[in-house]
Each structure stands twice: as C-alpha cells, then as structure tokens.
Design a protein around this motif. Structure first.
Motif, PDB file in Angstrom:
ATOM      1  N   ARG A 263       0.606  -1.210  -0.018  1.00 50.33           N
ATOM      2  CA  ARG A 263       0.141   0.014  -0.089  1.00 50.33           C
ATOM      3  C   ARG A 263       0.800   1.369   0.185  1.00 50.33           C
ATOM      4  O   ARG A 263       0.409   2.352  -0.427  1.00 50.33           O
ATOM      5  N   GLU A 264       2.042   1.188   0.236  1.00 54.25           N
ATOM      6  CA  GLU A 264       2.952   2.342   0.285  1.00 54.25           C
ATOM      7  C   GLU A 264       3.218   2.960  -1.015  1.00 54.25           C
ATOM      8  O   GLU A 264       3.581   3.995  -1.280  1.00 54.25           O
ATOM      9  N   ILE A 265       3.208   1.834  -1.982  1.00 55.90           N
ATOM     10  CA  ILE A 265       3.487   2.325  -3.487  1.00 55.90           C
ATOM     11  C   ILE A 265       2.477   2.131  -4.231  1.00 55.90           C
ATOM     12  O   ILE A 265       2.552   2.538  -5.391  1.00 55.90           O
ATOM     13  N   ASN A 266       1.335   1.465  -3.961  1.00 55.03           N
ATOM     14  CA  ASN A 266       0.211   1.172  -4.740  1.00 55.03           C
ATOM     15  C   ASN A 266      -0.965   1.501  -4.001  1.00 55.03           C
ATOM     16  O   ASN A 266      -1.394   0.892  -3.072  1.00 55.03           O
ATOM     17  N   GLU A 267      -1.510   2.585  -4.282  1.00 52.77           N
ATOM     18  CA  GLU A 267      -2.786   3.371  -3.712  1.00 52.77           C
ATOM     19  C   GLU A 267      -3.953   2.196  -3.764  1.00 52.77           C
ATOM     20  O   GLU A 267      -4.778   1.968  -2.949  1.00 52.77           O
ATOM     21  N   LYS A 268      -3.992   1.681  -4.843  1.00 49.66           N
ATOM     22  CA  LYS A 268      -5.141   0.590  -5.278  1.00 49.66           C
ATOM     23  C   LYS A 268      -5.094  -0.570  -4.108  1.00 49.66           C
ATOM     24  O   LYS A 268      -6.181  -1.060  -3.811  1.00 49.66           O
ATOM     25  N   PHE A 269      -3.937  -1.124  -3.819  1.00 50.69           N
ATOM     26  CA  PHE A 269      -3.860  -2.058  -2.792  1.00 50.69           C
ATOM     27  C   PHE A 269      -4.531  -1.527  -1.377  1.00 50.69           C
ATOM     28  O   PHE A 269      -4.915  -2.561  -0.842  1.00 50.69           O
ATOM     29  N   GLY A 270      -4.114  -0.548  -1.077  1.00 51.55           N
ATOM     30  CA  GLY A 270      -4.529   0.073   0.290  1.00 51.55           C
ATOM     31  C   GLY A 270      -5.945   0.169   0.164  1.00 51.55           C
ATOM     32  O   GLY A 270      -6.545  -0.208   1.169  1.00 51.55           O
ATOM     33  N   GLN A 271      -6.398   0.729  -1.051  1.00 54.48           N
ATOM     34  CA  GLN A 271      -7.943   0.837  -1.196  1.00 54.48           C
ATOM     35  C   GLN A 271      -8.732  -0.391  -0.770  1.00 54.48           C
ATOM     36  O   GLN A 271      -9.953  -0.696  -0.326  1.00 54.48           O
ATOM     37  N   LYS A 272      -7.985  -1.382  -1.533  1.00 57.82           N
ATOM     38  CA  LYS A 272      -8.649  -3.000  -1.367  1.00 57.82           C
ATOM     39  C   LYS A 272      -8.580  -3.597   0.055  1.00 57.82           C
ATOM     40  O   LYS A 272      -9.482  -3.975   0.435  1.00 57.82           O
ATOM     41  N   LEU A 273      -7.572  -3.021   0.926  1.00 56.54           N
ATOM     42  CA  LEU A 273      -7.503  -3.371   2.243  1.00 56.54           C
ATOM     43  C   LEU A 273      -8.539  -2.851   3.052  1.00 56.54           C
ATOM     44  O   LEU A 273      -9.230  -3.166   3.877  1.00 56.54           O
ATOM     45  N   ASP A 274      -8.626  -1.401   2.568  1.00 52.89           N
ATOM     46  CA  ASP A 274      -9.749  -0.468   3.631  1.00 52.89           C
ATOM     47  C   ASP A 274     -10.822  -0.954   3.119  1.00 52.89           C
ATOM     48  O   ASP A 274     -11.864  -1.003   4.204  1.00 52.89           O
ATOM     49  N   TYR A 275     -11.234  -1.454   2.051  1.00 55.71           N
ATOM     50  CA  TYR A 275     -12.622  -1.798   1.482  1.00 55.71           C
ATOM     51  C   TYR A 275     -12.854  -3.039   2.424  1.00 55.71           C
ATOM     52  O   TYR A 275     -14.089  -3.203   2.919  1.00 55.71           O
ATOM     53  N   LEU A 276     -12.104  -4.054   2.321  1.00 57.45           N
ATOM     54  CA  LEU A 276     -12.247  -5.163   3.162  1.00 57.45           C
ATOM     55  C   LEU A 276     -12.504  -4.917   4.691  1.00 57.45           C
ATOM     56  O   LEU A 276     -13.429  -5.664   5.588  1.00 57.45           O
ATOM     57  N   THR A 277     -11.781  -3.909   5.355  1.00 57.98           N
ATOM     58  CA  THR A 277     -11.814  -3.409   6.638  1.00 57.98           C
ATOM     59  C   THR A 277     -13.173  -2.777   6.856  1.00 57.98           C
ATOM     60  O   THR A 277     -13.886  -3.195   8.102  1.00 57.98           O
ATOM     61  N   GLU A 278     -13.655  -1.893   6.035  1.00 57.25           N
ATOM     62  CA  GLU A 278     -15.183  -1.609   6.257  1.00 57.25           C
ATOM     63  C   GLU A 278     -16.046  -2.714   6.176  1.00 57.25           C
ATOM     64  O   GLU A 278     -17.100  -2.559   6.865  1.00 57.25           O
ATOM     65  N   MET A 279     -15.882  -3.470   5.603  1.00 51.49           N
ATOM     66  CA  MET A 279     -16.873  -4.567   5.124  1.00 51.49           C
ATOM     67  C   MET A 279     -16.942  -5.571   6.453  1.00 51.49           C
ATOM     68  O   MET A 279     -17.923  -5.741   7.453  1.00 51.49           O
ATOM     69  N   ARG A 280     -15.642  -5.743   7.228  1.00 49.00           N
ATOM     70  CA  ARG A 280     -15.610  -6.353   8.300  1.00 49.00           C
ATOM     71  C   ARG A 280     -16.138  -5.570   9.456  1.00 49.00           C
ATOM     72  O   ARG A 280     -17.266  -6.224  10.227  1.00 49.00           O
TER      73      ARG A 280
END
Length: 262
Positions: free
Chosen positions: A117-134
């Motif tokens: 996520r430090e170099i790839n914004e989209k990967f961070g967005q994916k993890l954040d999306y899953l966290t909010e689902m949780r």
C-alpha cells in the motif's frame, strides 16, 4: 421455496449482452448477480433480460467502470448499497426476496499489481474496503443473507494453480487472505461453494494473458457465494460453469452457482 443463484463478473454487460442471454437461456438461474457491468444503470440492456423472464432488476452503475446488478425472475426489492472505503465506486448493491432473504452483491477492488500500500494506492484501497466490510458485519451482524460476487481474493491454497508462486501476487497474498477471513468471520459467513465442494482445485477466473487458458489451467477462485449460518444448511448444488470461459468473446471470469431450499 427453492431458487438457484449465480454470480458472474461479466466485464461489460453491454459488450457481453449475448453471453448473459446465453446463460439465462441455457441455465435459467432464478437470480443472476453481475459485477463489473461498466455501465450506467440506464444503459444496461434490461429490456432483453426482461424478455427472458427477468422482470426484476436492482443495479448500481457508473460509466466505464465497476457496476453491480441483480437480475431476478423472483420479485425483489431494492435493499440499498454502501460505499465502502468511500471510493465513490458502484461496488455493492443489495436486494431482498419476498421470503426475507437479503442478497448482497459485491465487487471488491482488484488491488493493482503491487501488494504494497505504500507504493500502490489501489492495494491500500482494497484492504480498506475489506476492513470496512468487516466492521459493518460486526456492527450489523447479518441474518438470513447471501453474499456473492467477485471478491478478488482466492483464499485457499487449492483456490489457485500454484500456492507458493502466488504468495506475492495480488489476490493471494497473506495480508489479503487475512483481511477477507476477518470480514467472513465478522459476519459468520459460510463459504457455500467450499461447503459443497470441500476438496480439490477450484477456479472461477483465468487470465486473458494465457493464450491457452484451458490447457495451462492457471486459474484462481476469485468469485464466491457465502451465506449466513441460519440459512447455509439450505444451500446445495454448488458448481462453477468452467465452459463459459471458452465462449465467444468471453469474460475472464465464469459463473458460480448455488441452490437454496428455503
């Protein structure tokens, strides 16, 4: 009441309208959930789908990207949507059947190419999306619900063609699998497909980059059907329509089916 549900990342519902119709005519699921429709709602070819008996449609769309739709022979009502991680994307929609079952249709972000996520914004967005689902499943604790869609993660070792080679490839990295597992656990969701087919390699996606996808068989199970524990025992007949990957101008995903006796 018995109904069959299918989920399919169609990769443009307008471009692949003939394939959707082919599936509806040949397989006739009672409910079809589509992801990556890549269309505003008013441009989805609903008239043709209605001619085939799918009178009830709940959808969220946007031009050129994302988009989710639920087509149904059975009456259903719009049960809303959520913008997880505040991305402004059409990635979730819910609908409720007359028997009280709520169907959640998800298109989780793919996450780009680099699992950092430090170099790839989209990967961070994916993890954040899953966290909010949780977090949502923790707070809402879903009941009498089915969750389907392209979750863009192959969680098990036998959900990918080579576990060790894909550990650093987006869709099978440990951090993604952990995030998906936490979301699943938060809602006590049961993986219906694997409950029905507990053993063996199982894929629902094959890359366009593979010139002979069938022979190479370098697939991943990115598309899922989950159910809450109160109705998961009513599920059976899970299958993946592998042959759809060989249809003319196919999506890189194929439909995943399950039947529920409720």
């Amino acid at each position: 009441m018995s109904f069959t549900l299918a989920t399919w990342n169609i990769n443009s519902v307008r471009l692949r309208e003939p394939l959707v119709c082919q599936l509806l005519e040949a397989e006739g699921p009672d409910v079809l959930c589509l992801q990556e429709c890549k269309s505003p709602v008013d441009k989805i070819p609903m008239e043709r789908f209605r001619e085939l008996g799918y009178q009830h449609i709940v959808a969220r769309g946007q031009k050129g990207y994302n988009g989710v739709a639920i087509l149904s022979k059975l009456p259903l009502e719009d049960a809303g949507d959520r913008d997880f991680a505040q991305l402004g994307h059409a990635r979730h929609v819910a609908a409720r059947l007359e028997n009280g079952v709520t169907i959640h249709n998800f298109y989780v972000p793919a996450g780009g190419d680099k699992p950092d996520r430090e170099i790839n914004e989209k990967f961070g967005q994916k993890l954040d999306y899953l966290t909010e689902m949780r977090d949502w499943f923790h707070s809402e604790r879903p009941e009498k619900a089915i969750l389907v869609g392209d979750l863009n993660i192959a969680p098990r070792e036998d959900d990918v063609w080579d576990h060790k080679k894909l550990l650093k490839i987006v869709s099978h990295t440990p951090v993604e699998v952990e995030h998906l597992g936490e979301a699943q656990e938060a809602g006590a969701w049961v993986d219906v497909t694997r409950a029905d087919i507990p053993e063996g390699n199982l894929y629902s996606w094959w890359s366009y980059r593979s010139p002979d996808w069938n022979a190479a068989d370098k697939g991943r199970r990115l598309d899922h059907v989950w159910a809450t524990p109160d109705i998961s025992n009513a599920a059976h007949g899970s299958r993946i329509l592998r042959e759809a990957r060989g249809w003319e101008k196919p999506s890189d995903h194929v439909p995943v089916f399950a039947t529920f006796d409720l």
